[in-house]
Design a protein around this motif. Structure first.
Motif, short mmCIF file in Angstrom:
data_model
loop_
_atom_site.label_atom_id
_atom_site.label_comp_id
_atom_site.label_asym_id
_atom_site.label_seq_id
_atom_site.Cartn_x
_atom_site.Cartn_y
_atom_site.Cartn_z
N GLY A 85 7.16 -4.60 39.75
CA GLY A 85 8.58 -4.71 40.12
C GLY A 85 8.86 -3.98 41.42
N CYS A 86 10.06 -4.25 41.94
CA CYS A 86 10.50 -3.55 43.14
C CYS A 86 10.72 -2.07 42.81
CB CYS A 86 11.80 -4.19 43.64
SG CYS A 86 12.42 -3.50 45.15
N ALA A 87 11.02 -1.79 41.54
CA ALA A 87 11.24 -0.40 41.12
C ALA A 87 10.02 0.44 41.46
CB ALA A 87 11.53 -0.35 39.62
N TYR A 111 21.83 0.79 44.29
CA TYR A 111 21.12 0.90 43.03
C TYR A 111 20.65 2.36 43.04
CZ TYR A 111 17.38 -0.32 39.67
OH TYR A 111 16.55 -0.42 38.61
N ASN A 161 23.21 -3.92 46.29
CA ASN A 161 23.65 -3.72 44.91
C ASN A 161 24.41 -2.40 44.93
OD1 ASN A 161 23.94 -3.16 42.20
ND2 ASN A 161 21.76 -3.13 41.73
N ASP A 189 15.17 -2.02 50.51
CA ASP A 189 15.08 -2.70 49.21
C ASP A 189 15.78 -4.05 49.40
OD1 ASP A 189 15.71 -3.68 46.67
OD2 ASP A 189 15.76 -1.68 45.78
N TYR A 192 17.40 -8.65 46.57
CA TYR A 192 18.35 -9.77 46.41
C TYR A 192 18.23 -10.82 47.52
CZ TYR A 192 20.28 -6.87 42.81
OH TYR A 192 20.40 -6.12 41.68
N SER A 218 10.90 -8.45 45.02
CA SER A 218 10.31 -8.75 43.70
C SER A 218 10.74 -10.13 43.19
CB SER A 218 10.68 -7.69 42.67
OG SER A 218 11.89 -7.99 42.01
N SER A 220 12.39 -10.50 40.49
CA SER A 220 13.38 -10.26 39.44
C SER A 220 14.74 -10.90 39.67
CB SER A 220 13.59 -8.76 39.26
OG SER A 220 12.40 -8.16 38.81
N LYS A 221 15.20 -10.94 40.90
CA LYS A 221 16.61 -11.31 41.11
C LYS A 221 16.75 -12.74 41.62
CE LYS A 221 17.32 -7.08 39.95
NZ LYS A 221 17.77 -6.73 38.61
N ARG A 229 7.54 -8.79 35.98
CA ARG A 229 7.33 -7.43 36.49
C ARG A 229 6.42 -7.44 37.74
NH1 ARG A 229 10.80 -5.80 36.58
NH2 ARG A 229 10.30 -3.59 36.76
#
Ligand SMILES: Cc1ncc(COP(=O)(O)O)c(C=O)c1O
Length: 374
Positions: A85-87, A111, A161, A189, A192, A218, A220-221, A229
């Motif tokens: 993930g980007c996390a 975020y 975000n 980041d 998005y 990532s 995810s969005k 992930r």
């Protein structure tokens, strides 16, 4: 412990409530894809079924890194580290570049992940803001004050975000100029990017605008595939290598199926279909959201988000956002993110709208029933 650990409140509270309420308006991405919706080719299905669930190459398969690199002009597979993930791209970037006492400048609201990691790494944190009164654009004076001769890293989130703001090229130039003035790294980041509401052009990356960039993204969005992930960082080959060395200790690497499915989803043949799906959710959802707001005039002030499936609204009632959302949860079984979780931007809510119309309106009606008591 020598310092007080700062928990990631936003993420933890979301994960507690999102599966317990009846209506969840807290998710920032679009409705996730099913595996069947993604894999629509029998040959790929056969290949997946024959895949050994072994470790993949731990910095990401060559195929996936090449596919990611192709989205960033001038990049090659050596510029890419595939992360969980980007996390994890954000986390590993920070622990690789920063040591206690180092100075970081962080864009707010954001975020809250990087802000929390920075506090926990005992960095000296300066912030600069997006200003609601100028349509959530970057306050360049604040940026220039927040970036000092000691700043080692500037962290931005674009598209943003929680506001959905997309920086103009002037804003991006100002961020790059600030980094360049002091030789700081720039962590962008860009999770998005691709989830644009008002444009069919992908939000430009900071990659290619400056040499000390980490462009993090990532699945995810914009791709609606958070459960894969799979995320990444695109940076210099040297930093990608250094981050990989940290990743060896953290996750080792990602999964075989994740690498294959992400490479498929990002391929030039498939990616446009997935991006179109996300934009469709965002655009239809926003129209429904806007119509609902028009029927409840005076309740919210809304700066229309340019990207992402979330709106960051100011509500005009005399109640703090934590107390409000506690009541919405307990009395109405619905959840949206209180603005207070975004470094105290109270009297705001982050509301997701990339959802089916009836579900969205049901959630908003539940919020309204509580808000209208104030
Ligand atoms: C700005 C931002 N960065 C990173 C993440 C984490 O993304 P991922 O699921 O790719 O780890 C999120 C999730 O909400 C986010 O909003």
């Amino acid at each position: 412990m020598a310092y007080e650990f700062v928990p990631f409140e936003l993420e933890r509270i979301m994960s507690i409530w999102e599966n317990q309420v009846e209506i969840n308006l807290s998710e920032s991405g679009v409705h996730p894809m099913t595996l069947g919706e993604l894999v629509d080719e029998p040959a790929l299905l056969d290949e997946l079924m024959a895949t050994e669930l072994n470790y993949p190459q731990t910095n990401g398969s060559v195929e996936l890194r090449q596919t990611i690199a192709a989205m960033y002009p001038g990049a090659t597979a050596d510029n890419v580290l595939v992360t969980t993930g980007c996390a994890q791209a954000n986390f590993t970037g920070l622990v690789t570049l920063m040591s206690p006492g180092d100075e970081i400048a962080i864009l707010m609201p954001n975020y809250q992940q990087i802000w929390g990691i920075a506090r926990n790494l005992q960095l000296n944190v300066n912030t600069f803001s997006l200003k609601e009164e100028t349509g959530w654009s970057v306050d360049v004076d604040e940026l220039n004050r927040a970036v000092t001769d000691r700043t080692k890293l500037i962290a931005v989130c674009n598209p943003n975000n929680p506001t959905g703001h997309v920086m103009s090229s002037e804003e991006m130039d100002a961020v790059v100029a600030a980094a360049d003035r002091v030789g700081a790294w720039l962590l962008a980041d860009e999770v998005y990017a691709g989830a644009e509401r008002v444009s069919d052009e992908q939000t430009p990356s900071f990659w290619g605008r400056y040499d000390k960039v980490l462009a993090n993204g990532s699945m995810s969005k914009a791709y609606g595939l958070p459960g894969l992930r799979i995320g990444w960082t695109v940076t210099t080959p040297e930093l990608a290598e250094e981050m990989w060395a940290r990743q060896d200790y953290i996750t080792i690497g990602n999964t075989m199926l994740g690498n294959k499915l992400a490479a498929y989803a990002l391929s030039p043949e498939v990616r446009p279909r997935i991006i179109a799906r996300a934009r469709n959710y965002i655009r239809k959802g926003y129209a429904n959201f806007e119509n609902w707001c028009a029927r409840h005039e005076g309740l919210f002030t809304l700066v229309p988000p340019q990207a992402a499936a979330i709106a960051f609204v100011r509500y005009h009632r005399d109640v703090g956002s934590i107390e409000l959302i506690d009541r919405v949860i307990s009395e109405e079984r619905a959840y949206m993110v209180p603005g207070a979780h975004f470094s105290g931007l109270d009297h705001h809510l982050r509301i997701s709208f990339g959802l089916p119309k009836d579900y969205l309106e049901d959630g908003l009606d539940r919020l309204y029933r509580v808000l209208s008591q104030y």
